[in-house]
Write a protein that holds these residues in place. Structure first.
Motif, PDB file in Angstrom:
ATOM      1  N   THR A  62       0.960  -1.243  -0.021  1.00 37.96           N
ATOM      2  CA  THR A  62      -0.032   0.046  -0.047  1.00 37.96           C
ATOM      3  C   THR A  62       0.929   1.272  -0.197  1.00 37.96           C
ATOM      4  O   THR A  62       0.513   2.275  -0.652  1.00 37.96           O
ATOM      5  CB  THR A  62      -1.075   0.145   1.205  1.00 37.96           C
ATOM      6  N   ALA A  63       2.079   1.270   0.661  1.00 32.72           N
ATOM      7  CA  ALA A  63       2.974   2.308   0.601  1.00 32.72           C
ATOM      8  C   ALA A  63       3.436   2.599  -0.686  1.00 32.72           C
ATOM      9  O   ALA A  63       3.534   3.544  -1.163  1.00 32.72           O
ATOM     10  CB  ALA A  63       4.219   1.973   1.447  1.00 32.72           C
ATOM     11  N   LEU A  64       3.702   1.653  -1.495  1.00 37.79           N
ATOM     12  CA  LEU A  64       4.196   1.876  -2.808  1.00 37.79           C
ATOM     13  C   LEU A  64       3.194   2.386  -3.609  1.00 37.79           C
ATOM     14  O   LEU A  64       3.472   3.237  -4.625  1.00 37.79           O
ATOM     15  CB  LEU A  64       4.732   0.291  -3.384  1.00 37.79           C
ATOM     16  N   ALA A  65       1.997   1.898  -3.327  1.00 41.47           N
ATOM     17  CA  ALA A  65       0.841   2.478  -4.427  1.00 41.47           C
ATOM     18  C   ALA A  65       0.553   3.838  -3.916  1.00 41.47           C
ATOM     19  O   ALA A  65       0.713   4.681  -4.879  1.00 41.47           O
ATOM     20  CB  ALA A  65      -0.386   1.649  -4.132  1.00 41.47           C
ATOM     21  N   LEU A  66       0.472   4.331  -2.585  1.00 41.68           N
ATOM     22  CA  LEU A  66       0.313   5.148  -2.116  1.00 41.68           C
ATOM     23  C   LEU A  66       1.277   6.354  -2.800  1.00 41.68           C
ATOM     24  O   LEU A  66       1.112   7.738  -3.297  1.00 41.68           O
ATOM     25  CB  LEU A  66       0.264   5.670  -0.774  1.00 41.68           C
ATOM     26  N   PHE A  67       2.616   6.052  -2.591  1.00 42.44           N
ATOM     27  CA  PHE A  67       3.789   6.933  -2.913  1.00 42.44           C
ATOM     28  C   PHE A  67       3.624   6.999  -4.559  1.00 42.44           C
ATOM     29  O   PHE A  67       3.954   8.299  -4.709  1.00 42.44           O
ATOM     30  CB  PHE A  67       5.101   6.129  -2.466  1.00 42.44           C
ATOM     31  N   SER A  68       3.397   6.210  -5.219  1.00 43.61           N
ATOM     32  CA  SER A  68       3.377   6.265  -6.734  1.00 43.61           C
ATOM     33  C   SER A  68       2.202   7.165  -7.316  1.00 43.61           C
ATOM     34  O   SER A  68       2.191   7.986  -8.426  1.00 43.61           O
ATOM     35  CB  SER A  68       3.573   4.883  -7.640  1.00 43.61           C
ATOM     36  N   LEU A  69       1.256   7.331  -6.540  1.00 43.63           N
ATOM     37  CA  LEU A  69      -0.106   8.189  -6.901  1.00 43.63           C
ATOM     38  C   LEU A  69       0.324   9.579  -6.357  1.00 43.63           C
ATOM     39  O   LEU A  69       0.033  10.574  -6.848  1.00 43.63           O
ATOM     40  CB  LEU A  69      -1.374   7.480  -6.066  1.00 43.63           C
ATOM     41  N   ALA A  70       1.014   9.558  -5.014  1.00 44.50           N
ATOM     42  CA  ALA A  70       1.092  11.021  -4.653  1.00 44.50           C
ATOM     43  C   ALA A  70       2.505  11.716  -5.051  1.00 44.50           C
ATOM     44  O   ALA A  70       2.236  12.926  -5.017  1.00 44.50           O
ATOM     45  CB  ALA A  70       0.866  10.936  -3.091  1.00 44.50           C
ATOM     46  N   MET A  71       3.410  11.026  -5.119  1.00 44.00           N
ATOM     47  CA  MET A  71       4.762  11.439  -5.526  1.00 44.00           C
ATOM     48  C   MET A  71       4.760  12.513  -6.758  1.00 44.00           C
ATOM     49  O   MET A  71       5.068  13.477  -6.731  1.00 44.00           O
ATOM     50  CB  MET A  71       5.693  10.543  -5.620  1.00 44.00           C
ATOM     51  N   PRO A  72       4.022  12.064  -7.674  1.00 43.66           N
ATOM     52  CA  PRO A  72       4.138  12.836  -9.010  1.00 43.66           C
ATOM     53  C   PRO A  72       3.535  14.412  -8.819  1.00 43.66           C
ATOM     54  O   PRO A  72       3.618  15.223  -9.403  1.00 43.66           O
ATOM     55  CB  PRO A  72       3.070  12.326 -10.038  1.00 43.66           C
ATOM     56  N   LEU A  73       2.600  14.411  -7.677  1.00 40.65           N
ATOM     57  CA  LEU A  73       2.066  15.813  -7.117  1.00 40.65           C
ATOM     58  C   LEU A  73       3.271  16.920  -6.681  1.00 40.65           C
ATOM     59  O   LEU A  73       3.116  18.088  -7.165  1.00 40.65           O
ATOM     60  CB  LEU A  73       1.138  15.827  -6.279  1.00 40.65           C
ATOM     61  N   CYS A  74       4.116  16.116  -6.217  1.00 38.70           N
ATOM     62  CA  CYS A  74       5.302  16.919  -5.831  1.00 38.70           C
ATOM     63  C   CYS A  74       6.509  17.248  -6.919  1.00 38.70           C
ATOM     64  O   CYS A  74       7.399  18.046  -6.902  1.00 38.70           O
ATOM     65  CB  CYS A  74       6.063  16.326  -4.594  1.00 38.70           C
ATOM     66  N   LEU A  75       6.264  16.370  -8.157  1.00 37.16           N
ATOM     67  CA  LEU A  75       7.491  16.255  -9.174  1.00 37.16           C
ATOM     68  C   LEU A  75       7.223  17.342 -10.138  1.00 37.16           C
ATOM     69  O   LEU A  75       8.095  17.387 -11.158  1.00 37.16           O
ATOM     70  CB  LEU A  75       7.675  14.841  -9.662  1.00 37.16           C
ATOM     71  N   LEU A  76       5.932  18.008 -10.078  1.00 33.20           N
ATOM     72  CA  LEU A  76       5.297  18.626 -11.246  1.00 33.20           C
ATOM     73  C   LEU A  76       6.566  19.690 -11.450  1.00 33.20           C
ATOM     74  O   LEU A  76       6.829  20.078 -12.754  1.00 33.20           O
ATOM     75  CB  LEU A  76       4.126  19.442 -11.057  1.00 33.20           C
ATOM     76  N   PRO A  77       7.030  20.611 -10.424  1.00 39.27           N
ATOM     77  CA  PRO A  77       8.262  21.506 -10.782  1.00 39.27           C
ATOM     78  C   PRO A  77       9.397  21.080 -11.369  1.00 39.27           C
ATOM     79  O   PRO A  77      10.090  21.911 -11.996  1.00 39.27           O
ATOM     80  CB  PRO A  77       8.418  22.189  -9.547  1.00 39.27           C
ATOM     81  N   LEU A  78       9.477  19.748 -11.426  1.00 40.43           N
ATOM     82  CA  LEU A  78      10.677  19.063 -12.008  1.00 40.43           C
ATOM     83  C   LEU A  78      10.610  18.995 -13.370  1.00 40.43           C
ATOM     84  O   LEU A  78      11.626  18.884 -14.089  1.00 40.43           O
ATOM     85  CB  LEU A  78      11.296  17.926 -11.212  1.00 40.43           C
ATOM     86  N   THR A  79       9.326  18.995 -13.902  1.00 40.07           N
ATOM     87  CA  THR A  79       9.299  18.651 -15.387  1.00 40.07           C
ATOM     88  C   THR A  79       9.923  19.683 -16.361  1.00 40.07           C
ATOM     89  O   THR A  79      10.568  19.355 -17.399  1.00 40.07           O
ATOM     90  CB  THR A  79       7.556  18.485 -15.527  1.00 40.07           C
ATOM     91  N   PRO A  80       9.829  20.919 -15.956  1.00 41.36           N
ATOM     92  CA  PRO A  80      10.664  21.878 -16.940  1.00 41.36           C
ATOM     93  C   PRO A  80      12.153  21.550 -17.001  1.00 41.36           C
ATOM     94  O   PRO A  80      12.659  21.513 -18.062  1.00 41.36           O
ATOM     95  CB  PRO A  80      10.296  23.117 -16.415  1.00 41.36           C
ATOM     96  N   LEU A  81      12.721  21.219 -15.916  1.00 40.55           N
ATOM     97  CA  LEU A  81      14.191  20.839 -15.908  1.00 40.55           C
ATOM     98  C   LEU A  81      14.382  19.637 -16.658  1.00 40.55           C
ATOM     99  O   LEU A  81      15.533  19.916 -17.239  1.00 40.55           O
ATOM    100  CB  LEU A  81      14.605  20.741 -14.396  1.00 40.55           C
ATOM    101  N   SER A  82      13.721  18.512 -16.538  1.00 44.20           N
ATOM    102  CA  SER A  82      13.776  17.568 -17.231  1.00 44.20           C
ATOM    103  C   SER A  82      13.689  17.693 -18.646  1.00 44.20           C
ATOM    104  O   SER A  82      14.635  17.290 -19.701  1.00 44.20           O
ATOM    105  CB  SER A  82      12.972  16.459 -16.838  1.00 44.20           C
ATOM    106  N   ASN A  83      12.781  18.630 -19.113  1.00 42.00           N
ATOM    107  CA  ASN A  83      12.623  18.859 -20.490  1.00 42.00           C
ATOM    108  C   ASN A  83      13.729  19.645 -20.985  1.00 42.00           C
ATOM    109  O   ASN A  83      14.000  19.726 -22.081  1.00 42.00           O
ATOM    110  CB  ASN A  83      11.239  19.663 -20.689  1.00 42.00           C
ATOM    111  N   ALA A  84      14.090  20.703 -20.173  1.00 44.37           N
ATOM    112  CA  ALA A  84      15.467  21.538 -20.330  1.00 44.37           C
ATOM    113  C   ALA A  84      16.583  20.707 -20.867  1.00 44.37           C
ATOM    114  O   ALA A  84      17.396  20.681 -21.898  1.00 44.37           O
ATOM    115  CB  ALA A  84      15.862  22.722 -19.283  1.00 44.37           C
TER     116      ALA A  84
END
Ligand SMILES: [Zn+2]
Length: 419
Positions: A329-351
């Protein structure tokens, strides 16, 4: 409601609002410039093609709005709505009430299946309505279903051993479990990249060596000049699913491959195709795949370490509406919730990805011809109905490639044709 639930809800709302707002900006930008082809492309792209690209882009954005709303609703149902608890109870019953590894696996697989089924109507709409409307769909319903089943089977075969290993390591909960899980994950990724071109991709497409033609002679000469093994160039039957054209570089070691879609070969002249191939060789020579792997290694180490810290934190489960605390359940929750915190990193990865695109373009300009690559790109933008006027902010979050104007402007600063 605990404070952390409120923070989670705020994060969900913020993510949704930012993404809807970016979509809105993209749609507005495309609409604003649709009456006239941008000056730099006025001679090579017709108004009709430009307006088709605008309509196609807006249709995709519109669909993405629905998909965002649906995903957000599903995330809330799974977490605060108790969906994970229901699925876990179901898995527990199915595996004979033994709260061990098998239950964990059954739970994660059922979560993936149900989430896949929820996304299915929009996928069907995307393929058979949206893509078809713009003349891109070549997929039959039969192929769609076969793809779905084949995908599910391949994912199952790949995911089960990996998930078993990670769940087992997390369950042991020694101080270095996260590090072992990370090592397993990295070995798995390297292995996947190595076997993907020769084992997995051929399950979905046919790959044949480049047939004899005017194209082939030019490409062979380029491969030789650039020191890329000619046995690694393949043509893929992309036309089986879509009229979209593309080329990519994948794999490493003796399994490295450059793949050209058959649709691309039909659209480009031999010199344009040579320039595209030089760009793909550029990705190989500049070691872009290895650089991305290193970045992924760093990020996944951070993520696995965080997951391990949350594993025994009751607030993590409570705040997200889950009443069964275990590695699955931790793995499931983590993979559902973590992308919410990673959004600011998307432009860096695209850069980073855009930097690599510019480097590969530079390599192509040096070893082939910058103007031929410009012509090839223009043909690809036109045939794929890719917009020439994206919103800059939307593009930072969504596009791994530089926008058309910047990319072509950059190519035009390179010196003239190779002597
Ligand atoms: Zn590229």
């Amino acid at each position: 409601m605990p404070d952390i639930s409120l923070i989670f809800l705020a994060l969900v709302a913020l993510n949704l609002c930012v993404k809807l707002w970016l979509n809105q900006r993209q749609s507005a930008s495309v609409q604003r410039y649709q009456a006239m082809v941008p000056a730099a492309f006025a001679d090579v792209i017709s108004l009709e093609a430009h307006q088709k690209a605008a309509a196609y882009t807006r249709a995709k954005v519109h669909l993405s709005q629905w998909s965002l709303l649906l995903d957000t609703l599903w995330l809330l149902i799974l977490t605060l709505g108790g969906g994970i608890n229901v699925l876990y109870t179901f898995a527990l019953q199915l595996s004979g009430n033994d709260a061990g590894l098998i239950t964990g696996l059954v739970f994660l697989v059922s979560l993936a299946v149900v989430s896949g089924l929820i996304d299915l109507p929009l996928s069907i709409y995307r393929q058979f309505s949206l893509e078809a409307r713009f003349g891109f769909n070549r997929m039959t319903p039969k192929l769609f279903v076969t793809d779905l089943l084949r995908n599910a089977l391949v994912s199952l075969v790949i995911a089960l051993p990996l998930l078993s290993l990670i769940l087992w390591l997390l369950d042991m909960a020694t101080p270095l479990s996260w590090l072992w899980a990370w090592l397993g994950w990295m070995v798995f990724n390297a292995l996947f990249l190595f076997i993907y071109p020769v084992v997995i991709a051929p399950l979905f497409n046919k790959f044949i060596p480049m047939p004899d033609s005017a194209h082939k002679q030019k490409l062979d000469a380029l491969l030789q000049r650039c020191g890329f093994n000619a046995a690694g160039l393949f043509v893929m039957d992309g036309s089986k699913r879509s009229a979209h054209a593309n080329a990519y570089f994948t794999g490493f070691g003796k399994n490295r491959r450059i793949v050209l879609f058959d649709t691309l070969i039909n659209q480009l002249s031999p010199s344009q195709l040579e320039a595209v191939l030089a760009h793909e060789i550029g990705h190989y020579q500049c070691k872009h795949l290895q650089k991305r792997l290193i970045l992924m290694a760093l990020i996944s180490a951070g993520l696995l370490w965080s997951l391990f810290q949350l594993l025994h934190a009751p607030w993590f489960y409570n705040a997200l509406g889950v009443n069964v605390a275990n590695p699955a359940t931790a793995l499931a929750l983590f993979s559902l919730a973590m992308p919410l915190c990673l959004l600011p990193l998307t432009p860096l990865s695209n850069a980073l990805s855009r930097k690599h695109e510019y480097e590969a373009d530079g390599y192509a300009a040096q070893h082939s011809n910058a103007q031929e690559l410009v012509d090839a790109l223009i043909t690809m933008y036109r045939e794929n109905a890719a917009t020439l006027t994206p919103d800059a902010l939307y593009s930072l979050f969504h596009d791994s490639h530089p926008p058309a104007t910047l990319r072509i402007g950059n190519l035009q600063t390179h010196p003239g044709p190779r002597a």
